[in-house]
Design a protein around this motif. Structure first.
Motif, PDB file in Angstrom:
ATOM      1  N   THR A  15      -5.036  -2.338  -4.038  1.00 48.32           N
ATOM      2  CA  THR A  15      -4.210  -2.331  -2.825  1.00 48.32           C
ATOM      3  C   THR A  15      -3.376  -1.234  -2.814  1.00 48.32           C
ATOM      4  O   THR A  15      -3.202  -0.857  -1.541  1.00 48.32           O
ATOM      5  N   VAL A  16      -2.790  -0.690  -3.821  1.00 56.58           N
ATOM      6  CA  VAL A  16      -1.970   0.308  -3.678  1.00 56.58           C
ATOM      7  C   VAL A  16      -2.692   1.430  -3.338  1.00 56.58           C
ATOM      8  O   VAL A  16      -2.288   2.591  -2.426  1.00 56.58           O
ATOM      9  N   ALA A  17      -3.887   1.513  -3.902  1.00 59.68           N
ATOM     10  CA  ALA A  17      -4.740   2.806  -3.579  1.00 59.68           C
ATOM     11  C   ALA A  17      -5.231   2.906  -2.299  1.00 59.68           C
ATOM     12  O   ALA A  17      -5.116   3.881  -1.432  1.00 59.68           O
ATOM     13  N   PHE A  18      -5.536   1.813  -1.913  1.00 56.30           N
ATOM     14  CA  PHE A  18      -6.002   1.455  -0.319  1.00 56.30           C
ATOM     15  C   PHE A  18      -5.028   1.744   0.557  1.00 56.30           C
ATOM     16  O   PHE A  18      -5.358   2.700   1.816  1.00 56.30           O
ATOM     17  N   GLN A  19      -3.755   1.135   0.450  1.00 56.93           N
ATOM     18  CA  GLN A  19      -2.619   1.448   1.283  1.00 56.93           C
ATOM     19  C   GLN A  19      -2.293   2.966   1.333  1.00 56.93           C
ATOM     20  O   GLN A  19      -2.167   3.394   2.341  1.00 56.93           O
ATOM     21  N   SER A  20      -2.239   3.868  -0.132  1.00 57.05           N
ATOM     22  CA  SER A  20      -1.819   5.077  -0.052  1.00 57.05           C
ATOM     23  C   SER A  20      -2.796   5.897   0.726  1.00 57.05           C
ATOM     24  O   SER A  20      -2.629   6.752   1.389  1.00 57.05           O
ATOM     25  N   LEU A  53      -4.746   5.201   3.419  1.00 57.87           N
ATOM     26  CA  LEU A  53      -4.620   4.984   4.727  1.00 57.87           C
ATOM     27  C   LEU A  53      -3.248   5.786   5.302  1.00 57.87           C
ATOM     28  O   LEU A  53      -3.430   6.307   6.474  1.00 57.87           O
ATOM     29  N   LEU A  54      -2.421   6.259   4.285  1.00 55.12           N
ATOM     30  CA  LEU A  54      -1.375   6.917   4.637  1.00 55.12           C
ATOM     31  C   LEU A  54      -1.541   8.533   5.228  1.00 55.12           C
ATOM     32  O   LEU A  54      -0.959   9.136   5.512  1.00 55.12           O
ATOM     33  N   GLU A  55      -2.717   8.800   4.359  1.00 62.74           N
ATOM     34  CA  GLU A  55      -3.081  10.193   4.541  1.00 62.74           C
ATOM     35  C   GLU A  55      -1.862  10.986   4.145  1.00 62.74           C
ATOM     36  O   GLU A  55      -1.377  12.170   4.736  1.00 62.74           O
ATOM     37  N   VAL A  56      -1.524  10.895   2.945  1.00 68.03           N
ATOM     38  CA  VAL A  56      -0.348  11.679   2.472  1.00 68.03           C
ATOM     39  C   VAL A  56      -0.398  13.096   2.171  1.00 68.03           C
ATOM     40  O   VAL A  56      -1.439  13.652   1.792  1.00 68.03           O
ATOM     41  N   LYS A  57       0.468  13.904   2.888  1.00 72.85           N
ATOM     42  CA  LYS A  57       0.194  15.458   2.373  1.00 72.85           C
ATOM     43  C   LYS A  57       1.747  15.574   1.685  1.00 72.85           C
ATOM     44  O   LYS A  57       2.835  15.159   1.945  1.00 72.85           O
ATOM     45  N   LYS A  58       1.565  16.868   0.888  1.00 71.12           N
ATOM     46  CA  LYS A  58       2.851  17.335   0.205  1.00 71.12           C
ATOM     47  C   LYS A  58       3.902  17.203   1.434  1.00 71.12           C
ATOM     48  O   LYS A  58       3.815  17.812   2.414  1.00 71.12           O
ATOM     49  N   ILE A  77       5.443  10.981  16.174  1.00 70.37           N
ATOM     50  CA  ILE A  77       4.268  11.125  17.028  1.00 70.37           C
ATOM     51  C   ILE A  77       3.115  11.673  16.026  1.00 70.37           C
ATOM     52  O   ILE A  77       3.389  12.692  15.170  1.00 70.37           O
ATOM     53  N   GLY A  78       2.015  10.969  15.901  1.00 71.46           N
ATOM     54  CA  GLY A  78       0.960  11.439  14.912  1.00 71.46           C
ATOM     55  C   GLY A  78       1.208  10.629  13.798  1.00 71.46           C
ATOM     56  O   GLY A  78       0.399  10.658  12.728  1.00 71.46           O
ATOM     57  N   GLY A  79       2.326  10.091  13.566  1.00 76.99           N
ATOM     58  CA  GLY A  79       2.558   9.214  12.362  1.00 76.99           C
ATOM     59  C   GLY A  79       1.934   7.811  12.202  1.00 76.99           C
ATOM     60  O   GLY A  79       1.363   7.600  13.022  1.00 76.99           O
ATOM     61  N   ARG A  80       1.769   7.509  10.864  1.00 74.64           N
ATOM     62  CA  ARG A  80       0.893   6.425  10.514  1.00 74.64           C
ATOM     63  C   ARG A  80       1.816   5.359   9.814  1.00 74.64           C
ATOM     64  O   ARG A  80       2.588   5.511   8.849  1.00 74.64           O
ATOM     65  N   LEU A  81       1.564   3.818  10.439  1.00 72.20           N
ATOM     66  CA  LEU A  81       2.255   2.781   9.783  1.00 72.20           C
ATOM     67  C   LEU A  81       1.190   1.671   9.182  1.00 72.20           C
ATOM     68  O   LEU A  81       0.263   1.524   9.991  1.00 72.20           O
ATOM     69  N   VAL A  82       1.176   1.583   7.971  1.00 68.83           N
ATOM     70  CA  VAL A  82       0.405   0.851   7.373  1.00 68.83           C
ATOM     71  C   VAL A  82       1.225  -0.823   6.823  1.00 68.83           C
ATOM     72  O   VAL A  82       2.032  -0.588   6.348  1.00 68.83           O
ATOM     73  N   ILE A  83       0.732  -1.527   7.335  1.00 68.83           N
ATOM     74  CA  ILE A  83       1.414  -2.935   7.241  1.00 68.83           C
ATOM     75  C   ILE A  83       0.402  -4.122   7.169  1.00 68.83           C
ATOM     76  O   ILE A  83      -0.332  -4.225   7.864  1.00 68.83           O
ATOM     77  N   PRO A  84       0.400  -4.859   6.150  1.00 71.21           N
ATOM     78  CA  PRO A  84      -0.211  -6.177   5.847  1.00 71.21           C
ATOM     79  C   PRO A  84       0.188  -7.080   6.843  1.00 71.21           C
ATOM     80  O   PRO A  84       1.649  -7.625   6.785  1.00 71.21           O
ATOM     81  N   LEU A  85      -0.469  -7.906   7.877  1.00 69.73           N
ATOM     82  CA  LEU A  85      -0.120  -8.739   8.743  1.00 69.73           C
ATOM     83  C   LEU A  85      -0.533 -10.196   8.589  1.00 69.73           C
ATOM     84  O   LEU A  85      -1.755 -10.390   8.458  1.00 69.73           O
ATOM     85  N   GLY A  86       0.262 -10.993   8.669  1.00 67.49           N
ATOM     86  CA  GLY A  86      -0.123 -12.281   8.552  1.00 67.49           C
ATOM     87  C   GLY A  86       0.541 -13.209   7.534  1.00 67.49           C
ATOM     88  O   GLY A  86       1.575 -12.690   6.852  1.00 67.49           O
ATOM     89  N   ASP A  87       0.575 -14.455   7.534  1.00 72.73           N
ATOM     90  CA  ASP A  87       1.009 -15.556   6.813  1.00 72.73           C
ATOM     91  C   ASP A  87       0.571 -15.673   5.279  1.00 72.73           C
ATOM     92  O   ASP A  87       1.227 -15.263   4.508  1.00 72.73           O
ATOM     93  N   LYS A  88      -0.416 -16.055   5.242  1.00 74.02           N
ATOM     94  CA  LYS A  88      -0.933 -16.887   4.011  1.00 74.02           C
ATOM     95  C   LYS A  88      -1.607 -15.570   3.409  1.00 74.02           C
ATOM     96  O   LYS A  88      -1.449 -15.135   2.250  1.00 74.02           O
ATOM     97  N   ASN A  89      -2.655 -15.152   4.004  1.00 73.50           N
ATOM     98  CA  ASN A  89      -3.500 -13.925   3.914  1.00 73.50           C
ATOM     99  C   ASN A  89      -3.055 -12.841   4.907  1.00 73.50           C
ATOM    100  O   ASN A  89      -2.567 -13.463   5.933  1.00 73.50           O
ATOM    101  N   GLN A  90      -3.223 -11.584   4.592  1.00 72.21           N
ATOM    102  CA  GLN A  90      -2.994 -10.534   5.450  1.00 72.21           C
ATOM    103  C   GLN A  90      -4.059  -9.545   5.720  1.00 72.21           C
ATOM    104  O   GLN A  90      -4.772  -9.269   4.933  1.00 72.21           O
TER     105      GLN A  90
END
Ligand code: SAH
Length: 213
Positions: free
Chosen positions: A68-73, A75-80, A169-182
């Motif tokens: 999950t950590v790897a997947f979210q990271s 999706l963020l497309e992190v740059k230095k 603008i151009g930024g990315r928001l990664v968020i798990p959405l939902g109740d029981k599962n997201q």
């Protein structure tokens, strides 16, 4: 707690597993290969630290599963030097991965116990987020906005408006959405008013709770 060659061997295996599960961002894999995840767990759980599982970290919370950590990271497309807002510091493991990737991390936690423990612990590993904040992640961090990206590491019932407003603008928001599962959700800010949404399958998180301060 020490970091030994045995731990390094287990991390090599974990990284291989994450690659098999589809993680391709080399910088994410490199960070996971270097961060001693066993130090983020209570000593009773040390032996499980490099399994691809979530674990209790106190105050009823969990350290997210490595995948999950790897997947979210990824999706963020992190740059230095990216300015990243993280909601839900928890154990600090996700924070550590982003710091190791060279991001300037601003991390918010609402549980006092975890906030104190993690803000003391991470610097001992030589990892120094820009800011640890004790507060309510629903509000984001207006005084430090805008951010290149925002990551929420707890299950949210909806997308908090302040988080959308604090994205470049151009930024990315990664968020798990939902109740029981997201459902892992990515929102890319295309313009002042336009956000493009993409969904990426189901995950399980502890809930993003409303402020109790
Ligand atoms: N990334 C963390 C995940 C911890 S679990 C890790 O890998 O260890 C999610 C965290 O979000 C918990 O620590 C919980 O206390 C925190 N949290 C829940 N609601 C929050 C809110 N409204 N604001 C900030 N943090 C919140």
């Amino acid at each position: 707690m020490k970091d030994t060659s045995k731990h390094q061997g287990l991390r090599n295996q974990l990284v291989k597993l994450l690659e098999e599960k589809g993680i391709t961002d080399k910088n994410v894999l490199e960070a996971i290969n270097k961060i001693p995840r066993h130090m983020f767990l209570d000593s009773g759980f040390e032996q499980y630290a490099y399994q691809d599982k979530a674990f209790p970290i106190g105050a009823g919370q969990t350290i997210s599963q490595p995948y999950t950590v790897a997947f979210q990271s990824q999706l963020l497309e992190v740059k230095k030097e990216h300015k990243i807002l993280e909601i839900g510091t928890g154990s600090g493991y996700q924070t550590a991965v982003l710091c190791r990737m060279g991001a300037k991390v601003f991390s918010v936690e609402r549980q006092l116990e975890l906030f104190k423990k993690t803000s003391r612990f991470l610097p001992t590993l030589g990892l120094n987020p820009k800011k640890f904040v004790f507060g309510d992640g629903y509000k984001g961090l207006p005084e430090d906005a805008p951010f290149d990206s925002i990551i929420v590491t707890a299950g949210a019932p909806f997308i908090p408006n302040p988080l959308m407003a604090q994205l470049k603008i151009g930024g990315r928001l990664v968020i798990p959405l939902g109740d029981k599962n997201q459902v892992m959700t990515l929102l890319v800010r295309a313009s002042e008013t336009k956000f493009v949404k993409q969904e990426f399958g189901e995950f399980r998180f502890v809930p993003l709770l409303e402020d109790k301060n």
